[in-house]
Design a protein around this motif. Structure first.
Motif, PDB file in Angstrom:
ATOM      1  N   GLN A   7       0.866  -1.267  -0.032  1.00 14.41           N
ATOM      2  CA  GLN A   7      -0.028   0.093   0.009  1.00 14.41           C
ATOM      3  C   GLN A   7       0.683   1.453   0.001  1.00 14.41           C
ATOM      4  O   GLN A   7       2.144   1.310   0.198  1.00 14.41           O
ATOM      5  CB  GLN A   7      -0.909   0.037   1.158  1.00 14.41           C
ATOM      6  N   TYR A   8       0.142   2.321  -0.567  1.00  9.03           N
ATOM      7  CA  TYR A   8       0.996   3.560  -0.586  1.00  9.03           C
ATOM      8  C   TYR A   8       0.192   4.436   0.533  1.00  9.03           C
ATOM      9  O   TYR A   8      -0.689   4.500   0.677  1.00  9.03           O
ATOM     10  CB  TYR A   8       0.823   4.179  -1.659  1.00  9.03           C
ATOM     11  N   SER A   9       1.063   5.281   1.340  1.00  7.98           N
ATOM     12  CA  SER A   9       0.554   6.101   2.374  1.00  7.98           C
ATOM     13  C   SER A   9      -0.339   7.205   1.825  1.00  7.98           C
ATOM     14  O   SER A   9       0.260   7.822   0.778  1.00  7.98           O
ATOM     15  CB  SER A   9       1.592   6.661   3.172  1.00  7.98           C
ATOM     16  N   SER A  10      -1.359   7.565   2.124  1.00 11.65           N
ATOM     17  CA  SER A  10      -2.613   8.549   1.658  1.00 11.65           C
ATOM     18  C   SER A  10      -3.180   9.284   2.947  1.00 11.65           C
ATOM     19  O   SER A  10      -3.293   8.614   3.910  1.00 11.65           O
ATOM     20  CB  SER A  10      -3.417   8.000   0.526  1.00 11.65           C
ATOM     21  N   PRO A  11      -3.474  10.546   2.635  1.00  8.78           N
ATOM     22  CA  PRO A  11      -4.304  11.268   3.718  1.00  8.78           C
ATOM     23  C   PRO A  11      -5.797  10.856   3.370  1.00  8.78           C
ATOM     24  O   PRO A  11      -6.371  11.408   4.343  1.00  8.78           O
ATOM     25  CB  PRO A  11      -3.808  12.739   3.365  1.00  8.78           C
ATOM     26  N   GLN A  12      -6.217  10.340   2.816  1.00  5.64           N
ATOM     27  CA  GLN A  12      -7.627  10.133   2.813  1.00  5.64           C
ATOM     28  C   GLN A  12      -8.502   9.291   3.832  1.00  5.64           C
ATOM     29  O   GLN A  12      -7.706   8.555   4.680  1.00  5.64           O
ATOM     30  CB  GLN A  12      -7.863   9.206   1.187  1.00  5.64           C
ATOM     31  N   GLU A  13      -9.486   9.948   4.043  1.00  7.69           N
ATOM     32  CA  GLU A  13     -10.168   9.499   5.030  1.00  7.69           C
ATOM     33  C   GLU A  13     -11.692   9.287   4.846  1.00  7.69           C
ATOM     34  O   GLU A  13     -12.285  10.137   4.163  1.00  7.69           O
ATOM     35  CB  GLU A  13     -10.308  10.430   6.478  1.00  7.69           C
ATOM     36  N   TYR A  14     -12.219   8.459   5.479  1.00 15.27           N
ATOM     37  CA  TYR A  14     -13.771   8.076   4.988  1.00 15.27           C
ATOM     38  C   TYR A  14     -14.680   9.042   6.080  1.00 15.27           C
ATOM     39  O   TYR A  14     -14.643   9.194   7.102  1.00 15.27           O
ATOM     40  CB  TYR A  14     -14.105   6.733   5.334  1.00 15.27           C
ATOM     41  N   GLY A  15     -15.826   9.395   5.343  1.00 15.67           N
ATOM     42  CA  GLY A  15     -16.965  10.050   6.164  1.00 15.67           C
ATOM     43  C   GLY A  15     -18.225   9.672   5.605  1.00 15.67           C
ATOM     44  O   GLY A  15     -18.508   9.392   4.722  1.00 15.67           O
ATOM     45  N   ALA A  16     -19.107   9.994   6.580  1.00 16.81           N
ATOM     46  CA  ALA A  16     -20.653   9.292   6.318  1.00 16.81           C
ATOM     47  C   ALA A  16     -21.121  10.781   5.379  1.00 16.81           C
ATOM     48  O   ALA A  16     -20.724  12.001   5.618  1.00 16.81           O
ATOM     49  CB  ALA A  16     -21.399   9.532   7.551  1.00 16.81           C
ATOM     50  N   VAL A  17     -22.026  10.352   4.572  1.00 19.81           N
ATOM     51  CA  VAL A  17     -22.622  11.541   3.749  1.00 19.81           C
ATOM     52  C   VAL A  17     -24.223  11.715   4.391  1.00 19.81           C
ATOM     53  O   VAL A  17     -24.828  10.823   4.817  1.00 19.81           O
ATOM     54  CB  VAL A  17     -22.750  10.842   2.318  1.00 19.81           C
ATOM     55  N   PHE A  18     -24.512  13.031   4.440  1.00 20.13           N
ATOM     56  CA  PHE A  18     -25.691  13.462   4.964  1.00 20.13           C
ATOM     57  C   PHE A  18     -26.627  13.865   3.761  1.00 20.13           C
ATOM     58  O   PHE A  18     -26.072  14.426   2.751  1.00 20.13           O
ATOM     59  CB  PHE A  18     -25.490  14.757   5.994  1.00 20.13           C
ATOM     60  N   PRO A  19     -27.871  13.544   3.965  1.00 21.43           N
ATOM     61  CA  PRO A  19     -28.716  14.316   2.943  1.00 21.43           C
ATOM     62  C   PRO A  19     -28.661  15.890   3.227  1.00 21.43           C
ATOM     63  O   PRO A  19     -28.323  16.480   4.123  1.00 21.43           O
ATOM     64  CB  PRO A  19     -30.338  13.747   3.409  1.00 21.43           C
ATOM     65  N   ALA A  20     -29.065  16.590   2.075  1.00 21.61           N
ATOM     66  CA  ALA A  20     -28.941  17.999   2.068  1.00 21.61           C
ATOM     67  C   ALA A  20     -29.947  18.656   3.098  1.00 21.61           C
ATOM     68  O   ALA A  20     -30.893  17.956   3.144  1.00 21.61           O
ATOM     69  CB  ALA A  20     -29.189  18.386   0.590  1.00 21.61           C
ATOM     70  N   GLY A  21     -29.425  19.565   3.907  1.00 26.55           N
ATOM     71  CA  GLY A  21     -30.290  20.347   4.844  1.00 26.55           C
ATOM     72  C   GLY A  21     -30.577  19.385   6.212  1.00 26.55           C
ATOM     73  O   GLY A  21     -31.479  19.658   6.910  1.00 26.55           O
ATOM     74  N   SER A  22     -29.685  18.034   6.312  1.00 26.55           N
ATOM     75  CA  SER A  22     -30.031  17.423   7.525  1.00 26.55           C
ATOM     76  C   SER A  22     -29.795  18.113   8.759  1.00 26.55           C
ATOM     77  O   SER A  22     -28.877  19.188   9.001  1.00 26.55           O
ATOM     78  CB  SER A  22     -28.910  16.308   7.639  1.00 26.55           C
ATOM     79  N   ALA A  23     -30.619  18.066   9.825  1.00 22.88           N
ATOM     80  CA  ALA A  23     -30.539  18.772  11.147  1.00 22.88           C
ATOM     81  C   ALA A  23     -29.948  17.808  12.194  1.00 22.88           C
ATOM     82  O   ALA A  23     -29.782  18.281  13.219  1.00 22.88           O
ATOM     83  CB  ALA A  23     -32.304  18.753  11.583  1.00 22.88           C
ATOM     84  N   ASN A  24     -29.285  16.556  11.454  1.00 18.84           N
ATOM     85  CA  ASN A  24     -28.879  15.679  12.549  1.00 18.84           C
ATOM     86  C   ASN A  24     -27.321  15.776  12.390  1.00 18.84           C
ATOM     87  O   ASN A  24     -26.641  14.872  12.884  1.00 18.84           O
ATOM     88  CB  ASN A  24     -29.176  14.239  12.254  1.00 18.84           C
ATOM     89  N   GLU A  25     -26.627  16.562  11.590  1.00 19.54           N
ATOM     90  CA  GLU A  25     -25.139  16.405  11.610  1.00 19.54           C
ATOM     91  C   GLU A  25     -24.625  16.449  12.694  1.00 19.54           C
ATOM     92  O   GLU A  25     -23.613  15.739  13.133  1.00 19.54           O
ATOM     93  CB  GLU A  25     -24.602  17.599  10.560  1.00 19.54           C
ATOM     94  N   ALA A  26     -24.795  17.548  13.527  1.00 13.95           N
ATOM     95  CA  ALA A  26     -24.221  17.781  14.936  1.00 13.95           C
ATOM     96  C   ALA A  26     -24.156  16.682  15.688  1.00 13.95           C
ATOM     97  O   ALA A  26     -23.115  16.257  16.531  1.00 13.95           O
ATOM     98  CB  ALA A  26     -24.483  19.208  15.631  1.00 13.95           C
ATOM     99  N   ALA A  27     -25.234  16.037  15.939  1.00 15.85           N
ATOM    100  CA  ALA A  27     -25.448  14.877  16.954  1.00 15.85           C
ATOM    101  C   ALA A  27     -24.925  13.938  16.372  1.00 15.85           C
ATOM    102  O   ALA A  27     -24.159  12.889  17.111  1.00 15.85           O
ATOM    103  CB  ALA A  27     -27.022  14.590  17.024  1.00 15.85           C
TER     104      ALA A  27
END
Length: 279
Positions: free
Chosen positions: A221-241
């Motif tokens: 493998q090669y070192s990479s700065p990439q990280e995974y994140g969850a995708v939120f629907p547009a306008g989600s009110a739950n992002e902070a939680a």
């Protein structure tokens, strides 16, 4: 109260308990944290609706939504559901292209092995990172691909991915890249001998190697700065939680435990055990 009445009442309580236990079922996942500690407003009351892209061995163990009982992202979703006080977890299988262009609807979050990139952030909203992945090198078992000769090999990548970006920006092979529309096409090309190497996220390639019955192997493998994140629907009110839940699961060791059990044990090795090459 008559004995018969008492017996019926006890039986009813047993049925209620059984129904409750069934309703709050998260497959084979180990649940941590405090129930209801991060209240959210789910799209459908009482359930967490999570989108993903199948198949994703190690992340979701099962090729259909009905057969999934564990996996890193599935159990991560189960823990979020529990901490949100929701007894039901529903997985929806969607198109990756539709998800990454913001065209999927009616969900709470997507956990789909998605790297956070500046380009994607212009289109969809990401959570805080929950997993770091490097760029792996998948070859057919017995291949003679090495750190020294990989640039001269036929390398297959999926278009618009971290693997494509890494190969063009850092590795710079002497042979033209073989670019495919989908990662499964890259794997098919490798199996057929149309390419010598498949490059993608190390974690994703380990899943493919594990189900290849020894035909394929992640050799580096090669070192990479990439990280995974969850995708939120547009306008989600739950992002902070949900971000709070992810940070708590990183801090309390839940995600580290999932990586070891759901990825390392399922694949026979963890991403950390794969040697690093230099470009």
């Amino acid at each position: 109260m008559k004995p018969a009445t008492i017996a019926k009442a006890v039986a009813a309580l047993g049925l209620i308990s059984a129904v409750s236990a069934y309703a709050q079922s998260y497959g084979n996942c180990v649940i941590t944290g405090q129930k209801g500690s991060i209240p959210i407003k789910p799209f459908i009351p009482g359930q967490l609706t999570v989108q993903t892209v199948l198949p994703a061995p190690g992340w979701y163990n099962g090729d259909t939504t009905a057969t999934i009982k564990d996996g890193f992202e599935y159990c991560m979703a189960a823990n979020i559901a529990y901490r949100a006080g929701l007894d039901k977890l529903v997985i929806q299988n969607v198109s990756r292209d539709a998800l990454m262009t913001g065209r999927t609807k009616d969900f709470d979050l997507a956990l789909a092995v998605v790297s956070i990139t500046p380009e994607r952030k212009k289109v969809v909203n990401f959570s805080v990172p929950y997993f770091k992945s490097n760029i792996g090198v998948l070859v057919k078992s017995g291949s003679k691909v090495t750190e020294e000769n990989i640039r001269s090999k036929r390398i297959g990548v999926r278009q618009a991915t971290a693997g494509y970006t890494y190969a063009t920006t850092f590795l710079k092979p002497t042979e033209p890249l073989k670019v495919f529309a989908d990662t499964t096409e890259v794997f098919t090309a490798l199996a057929a001998g149309q390419v010598d190497v498949a490059m993608s996220d190390t974690s994703y390639l380990l899943g493919q190697a594990a189900k290849s019955n020894g035909m394929m192997k992640v050799v580096a493998q090669y070192s990479s700065p990439q990280e995974y994140g969850a995708v939120f629907p547009a306008g989600s009110a739950n992002e902070a939680a949900i971000n709070k839940a992810i940070e708590e699961m990183k801090a309390d060791g839940t995600l580290a435990s999932l990586e070891q059990k759901q990825l390392g044990e399922k694949w026979g090795t963890s991403p950390a055990a794969i040697p690093f090459w230099k470009p």
